[in-house]
Design a protein around this motif. Structure first.
Motif, PDB file in Angstrom:
ATOM      1  N   ARG A 179       0.822  -1.208   0.000  1.00  0.00           N
ATOM      2  CA  ARG A 179       0.000   0.000   0.000  1.00  0.00           C
ATOM      3  C   ARG A 179       0.856   1.257   0.000  1.00  0.00           C
ATOM      4  NH1 ARG A 179      -4.060  -2.094   4.830  1.00  0.00           N
ATOM      5  NH2 ARG A 179      -4.773  -3.996   3.747  1.00  0.00           N
ATOM      6  N   ALA A 180       0.287   2.315  -0.552  1.00  0.00           N
ATOM      7  CA  ALA A 180       0.977   3.606  -0.562  1.00  0.00           C
ATOM      8  C   ALA A 180       1.297   3.998   0.870  1.00  0.00           C
ATOM      9  CB  ALA A 180       0.104   4.663  -1.228  1.00  0.00           C
ATOM     10  N   GLY A 181       2.535   4.462   1.083  1.00  0.00           N
ATOM     11  CA  GLY A 181       2.957   4.884   2.411  1.00  0.00           C
ATOM     12  C   GLY A 181       3.682   3.808   3.193  1.00  0.00           C
ATOM     13  N   GLU A 182       3.591   2.547   2.762  1.00  0.00           N
ATOM     14  CA  GLU A 182       4.308   1.482   3.457  1.00  0.00           C
ATOM     15  C   GLU A 182       5.776   1.472   3.036  1.00  0.00           C
ATOM     16  OE1 GLU A 182       1.639  -2.214   4.767  1.00  0.00           O
ATOM     17  OE2 GLU A 182       1.920  -2.120   2.592  1.00  0.00           O
ATOM     18  N   THR A 183       6.599   0.875   3.881  1.00  0.00           N
ATOM     19  CA  THR A 183       8.003   0.680   3.562  1.00  0.00           C
ATOM     20  C   THR A 183       8.235  -0.783   3.224  1.00  0.00           C
ATOM     21  OG1 THR A 183       8.736   2.480   4.994  1.00  0.00           O
ATOM     22  CG2 THR A 183      10.371   0.815   4.433  1.00  0.00           C
ATOM     23  N   ILE A 184       8.935  -1.028   2.127  1.00  0.00           N
ATOM     24  CA  ILE A 184       9.224  -2.387   1.692  1.00  0.00           C
ATOM     25  C   ILE A 184      10.714  -2.574   1.490  1.00  0.00           C
ATOM     26  CG2 ILE A 184       8.845  -1.786  -0.758  1.00  0.00           C
ATOM     27  CD1 ILE A 184       7.741  -4.720  -1.057  1.00  0.00           C
ATOM     28  N   VAL A 185      11.212  -3.736   1.884  1.00  0.00           N
ATOM     29  CA  VAL A 185      12.590  -4.131   1.599  1.00  0.00           C
ATOM     30  C   VAL A 185      12.567  -5.014   0.357  1.00  0.00           C
ATOM     31  CG1 VAL A 185      14.537  -5.542   2.367  1.00  0.00           C
ATOM     32  CG2 VAL A 185      13.432  -3.948   3.960  1.00  0.00           C
ATOM     33  N   ILE A 186      13.354  -4.663  -0.655  1.00  0.00           N
ATOM     34  CA  ILE A 186      13.482  -5.471  -1.868  1.00  0.00           C
ATOM     35  C   ILE A 186      14.874  -6.082  -1.857  1.00  0.00           C
ATOM     36  CG2 ILE A 186      13.523  -5.448  -4.383  1.00  0.00           C
ATOM     37  CD1 ILE A 186      11.525  -3.141  -4.292  1.00  0.00           C
ATOM     38  N   CYS A 187      14.929  -7.415  -1.896  1.00  0.00           N
ATOM     39  CA  CYS A 187      16.219  -8.073  -1.773  1.00  0.00           C
ATOM     40  C   CYS A 187      16.355  -9.253  -2.734  1.00  0.00           C
ATOM     41  CB  CYS A 187      16.436  -8.533  -0.332  1.00  0.00           C
ATOM     42  SG  CYS A 187      15.173  -9.642   0.325  1.00  0.00           S
ATOM     43  N   PRO A 188      17.464  -9.299  -3.504  1.00  0.00           N
ATOM     44  CA  PRO A 188      18.304  -8.134  -3.773  1.00  0.00           C
ATOM     45  C   PRO A 188      17.601  -7.233  -4.771  1.00  0.00           C
ATOM     46  CG  PRO A 188      19.059  -9.994  -5.065  1.00  0.00           C
ATOM     47  CD  PRO A 188      17.913 -10.498  -4.223  1.00  0.00           C
ATOM     48  N   ALA A 189      18.113  -6.049  -5.009  1.00  0.00           N
ATOM     49  CA  ALA A 189      17.419  -5.082  -5.862  1.00  0.00           C
ATOM     50  C   ALA A 189      18.268  -4.636  -7.039  1.00  0.00           C
ATOM     51  CB  ALA A 189      17.002  -3.866  -5.039  1.00  0.00           C
ATOM     52  N   THR A 190      19.205  -5.474  -7.448  1.00  0.00           N
ATOM     53  CA  THR A 190      20.117  -5.054  -8.508  1.00  0.00           C
ATOM     54  C   THR A 190      20.046  -5.936  -9.748  1.00  0.00           C
ATOM     55  OG1 THR A 190      21.878  -6.320  -7.406  1.00  0.00           O
ATOM     56  CG2 THR A 190      21.750  -3.950  -6.933  1.00  0.00           C
ATOM     57  N   GLY A 191      19.136  -6.917  -9.771  1.00  0.00           N
ATOM     58  CA  GLY A 191      18.989  -7.789 -10.926  1.00  0.00           C
ATOM     59  C   GLY A 191      18.030  -7.217 -11.950  1.00  0.00           C
ATOM     60  N   GLN A 192      17.868  -7.936 -13.056  1.00  0.00           N
ATOM     61  CA  GLN A 192      17.004  -7.467 -14.141  1.00  0.00           C
ATOM     62  C   GLN A 192      15.570  -7.262 -13.657  1.00  0.00           C
ATOM     63  OE1 GLN A 192      16.797 -10.176 -17.507  1.00  0.00           O
ATOM     64  NE2 GLN A 192      16.330  -8.514 -18.906  1.00  0.00           N
ATOM     65  N   PHE A 193      15.038  -8.224 -12.902  1.00  0.00           N
ATOM     66  CA  PHE A 193      13.673  -8.122 -12.413  1.00  0.00           C
ATOM     67  C   PHE A 193      13.611  -7.381 -11.076  1.00  0.00           C
ATOM     68  CE2 PHE A 193      13.508 -11.717 -15.307  1.00  0.00           C
ATOM     69  CZ  PHE A 193      12.358 -11.454 -16.025  1.00  0.00           C
ATOM     70  N   SER A 194      14.568  -7.652 -10.194  1.00  0.00           N
ATOM     71  CA  SER A 194      14.518  -7.039  -8.865  1.00  0.00           C
ATOM     72  C   SER A 194      14.796  -5.544  -8.921  1.00  0.00           C
ATOM     73  CB  SER A 194      15.500  -7.738  -7.925  1.00  0.00           C
ATOM     74  OG  SER A 194      16.825  -7.700  -8.430  1.00  0.00           O
ATOM     75  N   GLY A 195      15.649  -5.112  -9.868  1.00  0.00           N
ATOM     76  CA  GLY A 195      15.860  -3.677 -10.031  1.00  0.00           C
ATOM     77  C   GLY A 195      14.601  -2.993 -10.526  1.00  0.00           C
ATOM     78  N   SER A 196      13.888  -3.673 -11.448  1.00  0.00           N
ATOM     79  CA  SER A 196      12.612  -3.127 -11.920  1.00  0.00           C
ATOM     80  C   SER A 196      11.603  -3.032 -10.788  1.00  0.00           C
ATOM     81  CB  SER A 196      12.052  -3.998 -13.045  1.00  0.00           C
ATOM     82  OG  SER A 196      12.862  -3.926 -14.197  1.00  0.00           O
ATOM     83  N   ALA A 197      11.716  -3.937  -9.807  1.00  0.00           N
ATOM     84  CA  ALA A 197      10.797  -3.916  -8.670  1.00  0.00           C
ATOM     85  C   ALA A 197      10.876  -2.605  -7.905  1.00  0.00           C
ATOM     86  CB  ALA A 197      11.103  -5.084  -7.733  1.00  0.00           C
ATOM     87  N   VAL A 198      12.048  -1.983  -7.896  1.00  0.00           N
ATOM     88  CA  VAL A 198      12.198  -0.705  -7.200  1.00  0.00           C
ATOM     89  C   VAL A 198      11.286   0.344  -7.825  1.00  0.00           C
ATOM     90  CG1 VAL A 198      13.792   1.175  -6.657  1.00  0.00           C
ATOM     91  CG2 VAL A 198      14.546  -1.210  -6.460  1.00  0.00           C
ATOM     92  N   GLY A 199      11.333   0.473  -9.144  1.00  0.00           N
ATOM     93  CA  GLY A 199      10.481   1.445  -9.825  1.00  0.00           C
ATOM     94  C   GLY A 199       9.010   1.136  -9.666  1.00  0.00           C
ATOM     95  N   VAL A 200       8.654  -0.160  -9.668  1.00  0.00           N
ATOM     96  CA  VAL A 200       7.248  -0.540  -9.516  1.00  0.00           C
ATOM     97  C   VAL A 200       6.746  -0.189  -8.124  1.00  0.00           C
ATOM     98  CG1 VAL A 200       5.626  -2.464  -9.526  1.00  0.00           C
ATOM     99  CG2 VAL A 200       7.455  -2.384 -11.224  1.00  0.00           C
ATOM    100  N   ALA A 201       7.519  -0.530  -7.093  1.00  0.00           N
ATOM    101  CA  ALA A 201       7.098  -0.237  -5.720  1.00  0.00           C
ATOM    102  C   ALA A 201       6.970   1.270  -5.497  1.00  0.00           C
ATOM    103  CB  ALA A 201       8.092  -0.842  -4.729  1.00  0.00           C
ATOM    104  N   LEU A 202       7.878   2.034  -6.067  1.00  0.00           N
ATOM    105  CA  LEU A 202       7.776   3.498  -5.953  1.00  0.00           C
ATOM    106  C   LEU A 202       6.532   4.005  -6.671  1.00  0.00           C
ATOM    107  CD1 LEU A 202      11.529   4.440  -6.506  1.00  0.00           C
ATOM    108  CD2 LEU A 202      10.249   4.686  -4.375  1.00  0.00           C
ATOM    109  N   ALA A 203       6.219   3.421  -7.831  1.00  0.00           N
ATOM    110  CA  ALA A 203       5.016   3.812  -8.573  1.00  0.00           C
ATOM    111  C   ALA A 203       3.752   3.506  -7.783  1.00  0.00           C
ATOM    112  CB  ALA A 203       4.969   3.093  -9.920  1.00  0.00           C
ATOM    113  N   MET A 204       3.828   2.511  -6.901  1.00  0.00           N
ATOM    114  CA  MET A 204       2.690   2.139  -6.067  1.00  0.00           C
ATOM    115  C   MET A 204       2.614   2.972  -4.798  1.00  0.00           C
ATOM    116  SD  MET A 204       3.009  -2.019  -6.593  1.00  0.00           S
ATOM    117  CE  MET A 204       1.515  -2.472  -5.670  1.00  0.00           C
ATOM    118  N   GLY A 205       3.568   3.892  -4.635  1.00  0.00           N
ATOM    119  CA  GLY A 205       3.514   4.823  -3.511  1.00  0.00           C
ATOM    120  C   GLY A 205       4.265   4.398  -2.279  1.00  0.00           C
TER     121      GLY A 205
END
Length: 372
Positions: A179-205
């Protein structure tokens, strides 16, 4: 009808470890529940060479045309298509679910799934997108709003291939109800899919704590998304206590969600147990990685913290539609707007070069695209 209109060029793979060849094969014909698309662009996965060589022994049916999700334009539909029209620009999703058994799922041209889904790859849906044309189930073709994506936002067709990379982590993030406003840990966040997860989670607020060993990629993530003021990066180490300390420092107010996309090479890591041990009461964890073996978690923390673990392979169709809408609304960036450089222009005759390049461009920030 001339031979040219009846046949197409396609990549054919005859056995694990065998060379890829370009062959002339019939253009598929749509039947009930399906449509045919002209493949415009498709992404090459970083680990495609491992799958093709057998180093990553995915179950597949041979011979076949390999592939991954693509961007295409509908050229023909079956007799029962009610809304999908010829010439529609579509996302061609290769994650197919059996209509009579939702638990039978597979990836066209990549992975036959479980024993029950093998019949799908053995027969009707054997061939994928490394070809000029491909046949898909109607429900796997998601119409795209050209006016928004191509005209308003200025994306190219290869840019849109970035959608498929973003939709995988979106499936996990949506599954744990980020949910928007929550904090999420993405691990790891430097791969092809996991790096994209950073942008997606930010887009979700959300506020994102991105873990990784590759400091160059962590810096590129900061350069791309730092202006949101909702991204913190953390370098991980083999030491459990050090990871706990660093994650706690990055999220002093705590966090309630984790997205794990651990690759096979990082099995036995300490960063996931470290993150789990710090979850807030009632925290949720999405497990989406390719890690083999067993998952080691702090049992007491799980029980006393009422923690919930969700396994997620890919996504549902409904999640694909919602993820596409994020991009069409301008919330989720693609291509350069999301920090991803496209290396494309490869034709079918250059498939080996494209696969080799994708294997070298491991990590977030580059996508290799073939345009058949």
């Amino acid at each position: 009808m001339s031979e040219k209109k009846n046949t197409q060029r396609a990549i054919v793979h005859t056995a694990s470890g065998s060379p890829l060849t370009v062959q002339h094969v019939p253009i598929p014909t749509p039947g009930p529940g399906s449509a045919v698309v002209r493949v415009l662009a498709t992404q090459i996965l970083a680990y495609a060479s491992e799958v093709l060589s057998g180093q990553r022994p995915y179950p597949m049916s041979y011979p076949l045309t390999p592939g991954t999700s693509a961007i295409g334009r509908v050229t023909a539909t079956g007799p029962d298509s009610t809304t999908l029209a010829v010439d529609t620009l579509v996302l061609c999703d290769v994650f197919v679910t059996a209509r009579d058994d939702p638990s039978s799922r597979f990836l066209m041209g990549l992975h036959s799934g479980g024993p029950k889904s093998r019949v799908l790859m053995d027969g009707e849906w054997r061939n994928s997108t490394w070809a000029e044309y491909a046949k898909f189930p109607l429900e796997n073709l998601i119409p795209l709003n050209e006016d928004l994506l191509l005209k308003k936002y200025g994306y190219s067709i290869p840019d849109l291939c970035n959608l498929s990379t973003s939709l995988v982590p979106f499936g996990g993030l949506d599954e744990i109800d980020l949910r928007a406003g929550e904090t999420i840990v993405i691990c790891p966040a430097t791969g092809q899919f996991s790096g994209s997860a950073v942008g997606v989670a930010l887009a979700m607020g959300a506020h994102v704590i991105a873990l990784g060993r590759n400091r160059d990629i962590l810096q590129r993530l900061t350069d791309t998304f730092g202006s949101t003021d909702r991204l913190t990066t953390v370098s991980i180490s083999p030491n459990l206590d050090e990871n706990i300390s660093n994650i706690r420092s990055a999220a002093p107010a705590g966090f309630s969600t984790i997205l794990d996309l651990t690759p096979p090479a990082a099995a036995g890591n300490t960063y996931l147990p470290a993150a789990v041990s710090l979850l807030k009461q009632g925290g949720r964890v999405a497990l989406m990685g390719g890690m083999g073996g067993e998952l080691r978690v702090p049992f007491e923390a799980v029980v006393h913290g009422d923690l919930k673990f969700f396994g997620k392979w890919m996504y549902s169709r409904e999640q694909v539609v919602r993820g596409v809408r994020l991009a069409e609304m301008g919330l989720l960036g693609l291509g350069k707007k999301a920090g991803v450089e496209t290396k494309g222009g490869f034709g079918l005759d250059e498939i080996d070069t494209a696969v080799e390049l994708a294997a070298r461009e491991v990590g977030w920030g580059v996508q290799v695209v073939v345009e058949p």
